[in-house]
Write an enzyme that holds these catalytic residues in place. Sequence first.
Site, PDB file in Angstrom:
ATOM      1  N   TYR A 194       0.964  -1.219   0.126  1.00 27.61           N
ATOM      2  CA  TYR A 194       0.101   0.006   0.056  1.00 27.61           C
ATOM      3  C   TYR A 194       0.696   1.164   0.122  1.00 27.61           C
ATOM      4  O   TYR A 194       0.569   2.257  -0.930  1.00 27.61           O
ATOM      5  CB  TYR A 194      -0.890   0.014   1.317  1.00 27.61           C
ATOM      6  CG  TYR A 194      -2.107   0.920   0.995  1.00 27.61           C
ATOM      7  CD1 TYR A 194      -3.373   0.607   0.483  1.00 27.61           C
ATOM      8  CD2 TYR A 194      -1.973   2.233   1.676  1.00 27.61           C
ATOM      9  CE1 TYR A 194      -4.225   1.555   0.349  1.00 27.61           C
ATOM     10  CE2 TYR A 194      -2.924   3.118   1.360  1.00 27.61           C
ATOM     11  CZ  TYR A 194      -4.431   2.541   0.792  1.00 27.61           C
ATOM     12  OH  TYR A 194      -5.283   3.724   0.691  1.00 27.61           O
ATOM     13  N   TRP A 204      -7.589   1.509 -10.501  1.00 24.42           N
ATOM     14  CA  TRP A 204      -6.804   1.767  -9.272  1.00 24.42           C
ATOM     15  C   TRP A 204      -7.442   1.448  -7.843  1.00 24.42           C
ATOM     16  O   TRP A 204      -6.873   0.580  -7.024  1.00 24.42           O
ATOM     17  CB  TRP A 204      -6.599   3.363  -9.041  1.00 24.42           C
ATOM     18  CG  TRP A 204      -5.697   3.788  -7.942  1.00 24.42           C
ATOM     19  CD1 TRP A 204      -6.528   4.595  -6.695  1.00 24.42           C
ATOM     20  CD2 TRP A 204      -4.465   3.731  -7.436  1.00 24.42           C
ATOM     21  NE1 TRP A 204      -5.573   4.720  -5.797  1.00 24.42           N
ATOM     22  CE2 TRP A 204      -4.360   4.520  -6.267  1.00 24.42           C
ATOM     23  CE3 TRP A 204      -3.134   3.432  -8.285  1.00 24.42           C
ATOM     24  CZ2 TRP A 204      -3.136   4.296  -5.626  1.00 24.42           C
ATOM     25  CZ3 TRP A 204      -2.028   3.261  -7.786  1.00 24.42           C
ATOM     26  CH2 TRP A 204      -1.865   3.808  -6.508  1.00 24.42           C
ATOM     27  N   TRP A 205      -8.788   1.518  -7.839  1.00 23.90           N
ATOM     28  CA  TRP A 205      -9.499   0.836  -6.699  1.00 23.90           C
ATOM     29  C   TRP A 205      -9.674  -0.523  -6.619  1.00 23.90           C
ATOM     30  O   TRP A 205      -9.532  -1.212  -5.701  1.00 23.90           O
ATOM     31  CB  TRP A 205     -11.123   1.278  -6.673  1.00 23.90           C
ATOM     32  CG  TRP A 205     -11.137   2.902  -6.384  1.00 23.90           C
ATOM     33  CD1 TRP A 205     -10.350   3.831  -5.787  1.00 23.90           C
ATOM     34  CD2 TRP A 205     -12.324   3.541  -6.498  1.00 23.90           C
ATOM     35  NE1 TRP A 205     -10.611   5.157  -5.869  1.00 23.90           N
ATOM     36  CE2 TRP A 205     -12.069   5.088  -6.501  1.00 23.90           C
ATOM     37  CE3 TRP A 205     -13.767   3.426  -7.183  1.00 23.90           C
ATOM     38  CZ2 TRP A 205     -13.062   5.833  -6.230  1.00 23.90           C
ATOM     39  CZ3 TRP A 205     -14.799   4.437  -7.361  1.00 23.90           C
ATOM     40  CH2 TRP A 205     -14.215   5.777  -7.188  1.00 23.90           C
ATOM     41  N   TYR A 208      -5.050  16.359  -0.323  1.00 25.82           N
ATOM     42  CA  TYR A 208      -5.503  15.256   0.022  1.00 25.82           C
ATOM     43  C   TYR A 208      -4.123  14.621   0.533  1.00 25.82           C
ATOM     44  O   TYR A 208      -3.261  14.406  -0.003  1.00 25.82           O
ATOM     45  CB  TYR A 208      -5.856  14.530  -1.385  1.00 25.82           C
ATOM     46  CG  TYR A 208      -6.636  13.143  -1.348  1.00 25.82           C
ATOM     47  CD1 TYR A 208      -6.961  12.572   0.105  1.00 25.82           C
ATOM     48  CD2 TYR A 208      -6.605  12.264  -2.205  1.00 25.82           C
ATOM     49  CE1 TYR A 208      -7.320  11.530   0.122  1.00 25.82           C
ATOM     50  CE2 TYR A 208      -7.171  10.943  -2.119  1.00 25.82           C
ATOM     51  CZ  TYR A 208      -7.838  10.547  -1.005  1.00 25.82           C
ATOM     52  OH  TYR A 208      -8.583   9.490  -0.989  1.00 25.82           O
ATOM     53  N   HIS A 267       1.196   4.032  -3.066  1.00 20.24           N
ATOM     54  CA  HIS A 267       0.759   5.444  -2.776  1.00 20.24           C
ATOM     55  C   HIS A 267       2.174   6.513  -3.112  1.00 20.24           C
ATOM     56  O   HIS A 267       2.022   7.490  -3.007  1.00 20.24           O
ATOM     57  CB  HIS A 267       0.143   5.686  -1.418  1.00 20.24           C
ATOM     58  CG  HIS A 267      -1.297   5.323  -1.635  1.00 20.24           C
ATOM     59  ND1 HIS A 267      -1.631   3.998  -1.566  1.00 20.24           N
ATOM     60  CD2 HIS A 267      -2.371   5.967  -1.934  1.00 20.24           C
ATOM     61  CE1 HIS A 267      -3.016   3.787  -1.893  1.00 20.24           C
ATOM     62  NE2 HIS A 267      -3.413   4.827  -1.899  1.00 20.24           N
TER      63      HIS A 267
END
Length: 109
Positions: free
Chosen positions: A18, A79-80, A41, A22
């Site tokens: 993860y 992406w999700w 964000y 990112h």
Amino acid sequence: MDRKASVVGLDVAAIAEYKQLHADVWPTVLKQISSCNIRNYSIFLKEPENLLFSYFEYHGTDFHADMAKMAADPETQRWWDVCMPLQRPLDTRKDGEWWAEMEEVFHHE
């Protein structure tokens, strides 16, 4: 401008993956986030509980329309598809939520 915060769990075995995802978010996903009026964000990780905390500022006029626009984007969906299996939604989230929305109880400029 509206501030939004939410939380989701992260599979302990997925932490490194993860973080790597990112560290190099796909440019098309970043462009879509910006085009949906999201600014500042950030996602934070709280270990050892393995909770992801998301914060962003919404600068648009129709949050639901912008979120629908994002959800309809094929690259964002891809992406999700990569990120969501690594996450663990909270049992206490509301119907329809993946990331559980949080109430702002304090803010200071």
